[in-house]
Scaffold this active site. Structure first.
Site, mmCIF file in Angstrom:
data_model
loop_
_atom_site.group_PDB
_atom_site.id
_atom_site.type_symbol
_atom_site.label_atom_id
_atom_site.label_comp_id
_atom_site.label_asym_id
_atom_site.label_seq_id
_atom_site.Cartn_x
_atom_site.Cartn_y
_atom_site.Cartn_z
ATOM 1 N N THR A 71 0.849 -1.204 0.000
ATOM 2 C CA THR A 71 0.000 0.000 0.000
ATOM 3 C C THR A 71 0.877 1.244 0.000
ATOM 4 O O THR A 71 0.673 2.169 -0.799
ATOM 5 C CB THR A 71 -0.921 0.004 1.243
ATOM 6 O OG1 THR A 71 -1.785 -1.131 1.161
ATOM 7 C CG2 THR A 71 -1.754 1.270 1.325
ATOM 8 N N ASN A 153 -5.312 -9.824 -7.719
ATOM 9 C CA ASN A 153 -5.519 -10.451 -6.413
ATOM 10 C C ASN A 153 -6.891 -11.099 -6.264
ATOM 11 O O ASN A 153 -7.074 -11.941 -5.399
ATOM 12 C CB ASN A 153 -5.286 -9.443 -5.282
ATOM 13 C CG ASN A 153 -6.043 -8.156 -5.470
ATOM 14 O OD1 ASN A 153 -5.938 -7.520 -6.515
ATOM 15 N ND2 ASN A 153 -6.822 -7.779 -4.495
ATOM 16 N N GLN A 181 0.962 -9.924 -5.699
ATOM 17 C CA GLN A 181 0.408 -11.282 -5.713
ATOM 18 C C GLN A 181 1.210 -12.279 -6.541
ATOM 19 O O GLN A 181 0.940 -13.478 -6.479
ATOM 20 C CB GLN A 181 -1.056 -11.259 -6.209
ATOM 21 C CG GLN A 181 -2.018 -10.573 -5.254
ATOM 22 C CD GLN A 181 -2.238 -11.360 -3.951
ATOM 23 O OE1 GLN A 181 -1.890 -12.536 -3.835
ATOM 24 N NE2 GLN A 181 -2.819 -10.706 -2.970
ATOM 25 N N SER A 202 4.705 -6.775 -0.956
ATOM 26 C CA SER A 202 4.485 -6.849 0.494
ATOM 27 C C SER A 202 5.059 -8.144 1.049
ATOM 28 O O SER A 202 4.843 -9.212 0.459
ATOM 29 C CB SER A 202 2.980 -6.877 0.781
ATOM 30 O OG SER A 202 2.557 -5.679 1.356
ATOM 31 N N THR A 245 13.381 5.581 11.138
ATOM 32 C CA THR A 245 14.258 4.509 11.603
ATOM 33 C C THR A 245 13.824 3.179 11.011
ATOM 34 O O THR A 245 12.634 2.843 11.036
ATOM 35 C CB THR A 245 14.217 4.453 13.144
ATOM 36 O OG1 THR A 245 14.651 5.719 13.637
ATOM 37 C CG2 THR A 245 15.112 3.356 13.686
ATOM 38 N N CYS A 333 -16.544 -6.841 -0.110
ATOM 39 C CA CYS A 333 -17.693 -6.735 -1.004
ATOM 40 C C CYS A 333 -18.936 -6.473 -0.163
ATOM 41 O O CYS A 333 -19.345 -7.304 0.625
ATOM 42 C CB CYS A 333 -17.809 -8.052 -1.763
ATOM 43 S SG CYS A 333 -19.276 -8.251 -2.725
HETATM 44 N N1 PMP Z 1 -1.652 -4.867 -3.992
HETATM 45 C C1 PMP Z 1 -2.195 -6.072 -4.093
HETATM 46 C C2 PMP Z 1 -2.371 -6.687 -5.444
HETATM 47 C C3 PMP Z 1 -2.601 -6.762 -2.955
HETATM 48 O O1 PMP Z 1 -3.159 -7.978 -3.071
HETATM 49 C C4 PMP Z 1 -2.420 -6.153 -1.683
HETATM 50 C C5 PMP Z 1 -2.852 -6.857 -0.412
HETATM 51 N N2 PMP Z 1 -4.163 -7.312 -0.439
HETATM 52 C C6 PMP Z 1 -1.827 -4.885 -1.635
HETATM 53 C C7 PMP Z 1 -1.451 -4.277 -2.814
HETATM 54 C C8 PMP Z 1 -1.611 -4.159 -0.334
HETATM 55 O O2 PMP Z 1 -0.711 -4.829 0.492
HETATM 56 P P1 PMP Z 1 -0.548 -4.383 2.019
HETATM 57 O O3 PMP Z 1 -1.912 -4.483 2.614
HETATM 58 O O4 PMP Z 1 0.392 -5.378 2.582
HETATM 59 O O5 PMP Z 1 -0.037 -2.996 2.023
#
Ligand code: PMP
Length: 376
Positions: A71, A153, A181, A202, A245, A333
């Protein structure tokens, strides 16, 4: 409890936890401090982790920026490019993406749209894949940045990233991909896909801890040096891209998860495919005529199956099974906001409300999946 929501998050890998523990206990130094061994040890641990993440993506270690997750990486890259290269005073403010991105991309685009940038969302096909021809048309206006998800995803469809990358390389335009993903599920080699200038991932999707991820910011191609405005200003850590940090324990965990994801890629993919075939056979025979698959079976993320159970409300089904199995509707959803991905892929509200996403882990066994033989 049978956990089949591995695209939402994964169980931390035992080797990852072991690698992290010293940095939560005795090795508590700040890697930005100097001269004494606690700081030096932390610095070395961060450097090793960075090498592992770089190896996973086939990039240089100074192209890895540790963030709190995909994110943040998505926000940092999209806002960072828009701010650095864009100007609201002239026509140089166009940004392109697709209708099936993760909300952390879609909402960042919407935010920039509200701020006065021109944003455009590409249509997709029935499997939520973007059409190469539409990208070609879309980039005629020379967007500052184009963001295209590598593997979706919700339905797992994989976009033709090699061709897309080549197109952007040829045109000298900035391409960002959300690879969250696909990491650990498909080979990612940024030396071969040079058109990808930015990538997000992530750690917790690959057996790492939560709250850590990476933004890959390639330094240069086609004589263009990459610059982005940081999201977090401060002490100048992470090449000035991301101050604060460093979360050494999390970074070490991400490094170990990246090492495992790379070393076990083939083994994990083979196992996921085996398990998926096993489950598909059960589903096809047990629910014959009562299910439809939303994914493109030929080119999708291994172990991710999006299924429509015809006539069955997904939320009621998931609640009913919730003591036994963890499944997902594919996204948050609700009655007012159905999945934007399935809608873009042409599914009706009724179909969306019958959709369930199953995401496997290589650690499952066939007998775990026999659970689906019991459901009627
Ligand atoms: N992009 C995609 C395609 C994801 O599947 C996700 C997690 N569902 C994210 C971004 C965001 O990841 P995070 O919640 O770890 O920041």
């Amino acid at each position: 409890m049978l956990y089949l929501d591995n695209s939402a998050t994964t169980k931390i890998h035992p080797e990852v936890l072991d690698a992290m523990m010293p940095y939560l206990k005795e090795e508590y130094g700040n890697p930005s401090s100097k001269y004494y061994s606690l700081a030096e040890n932390a610095k070395k641990a961060v450097a090793r982790a960075r090498e592992h993440v770089a190896a996973l993506f086939g990039c240089d270690s100074d192209e890895v920026v540790f963030t709190s997750g995909a994110t943040e990486s998505n926000n940092m890259i999209i806002k960072g490019v828009a701010d650095y290269y864009g100007s609201l005073d002239d026509a140089n403010n166009y940004l392109l993406t697709t209708k099936v991105e993760h909300p952390s991309v879609i909402e960042t685009f919407n935010y920039l749209g509200d701020r006065g940038y021109e944003v455009s969302f590409l249509e997709v096909d029935q499997y939520a894949r973007v059409d190469f021809q539409k990208i070609k048309e879309g980039i005629e206006k020379r967007p500052l940045l184009t963001s295209i998800i590598w593997g979706n995803n919700e339905v797992g469809s994989i976009n033709p990233i090699n061709e897309i990358s080549a197109l952007f390389e040829e045109n000298g335009l900035f391409l960002h991909t959300d690879a969250t993903q696909v990491v650990g599920k498909v080979p990612v080699n940024l030396k071969e896909t040079k058109g990808i200038r930015f990538l997000s991932m992530s750690g917790h999707k690959i057996g790492g801890p939560k709250g850590i991820g990476a933004a890959i910011v390639r330094k240069q191609s086609n004589e263009i040096f990459t610059k982005i405005t940081p999201l977090l200003h401060g002490g100048g850590q992470e090449n000035n891209y991301r101050s604060g940090t460093l979360a050494v324990h999390n970074i070490v965990g991400l490094g170990k998860a990246a090492e495992l994801a790379l070393n076990k890629l083939e083994q994990n993919v083979n196992r996921l495919n085996e398990l998926e075939n096993y489950l598909m056979n059960i589903l096809k025979s047990n629910f014959s005529g009562r299910i439809k698959f939303n994914s493109d079976v030929k080119n999708k993320i291994p172990g991710l199956i999006s299924i429509q159970f015809i006539g069955v409300n997904n939320e009621l089904l998931l609640k009913k099974l919730s003591n036994y199995v963890a499944l997902s509707t594919g996204s948050a959803c609700s009655a007012t906001k159905p999945s934007h991905v399935l809608s873009a892929a042409g599914k009706s509200l009724g179909e969306i409300r019958q959709t369930v996403r199953v995401t496997l882990s290589p650690n499952l066994s066939e007998s775990d999946l026999d659970f689906f033989k019991q459901i009627q």
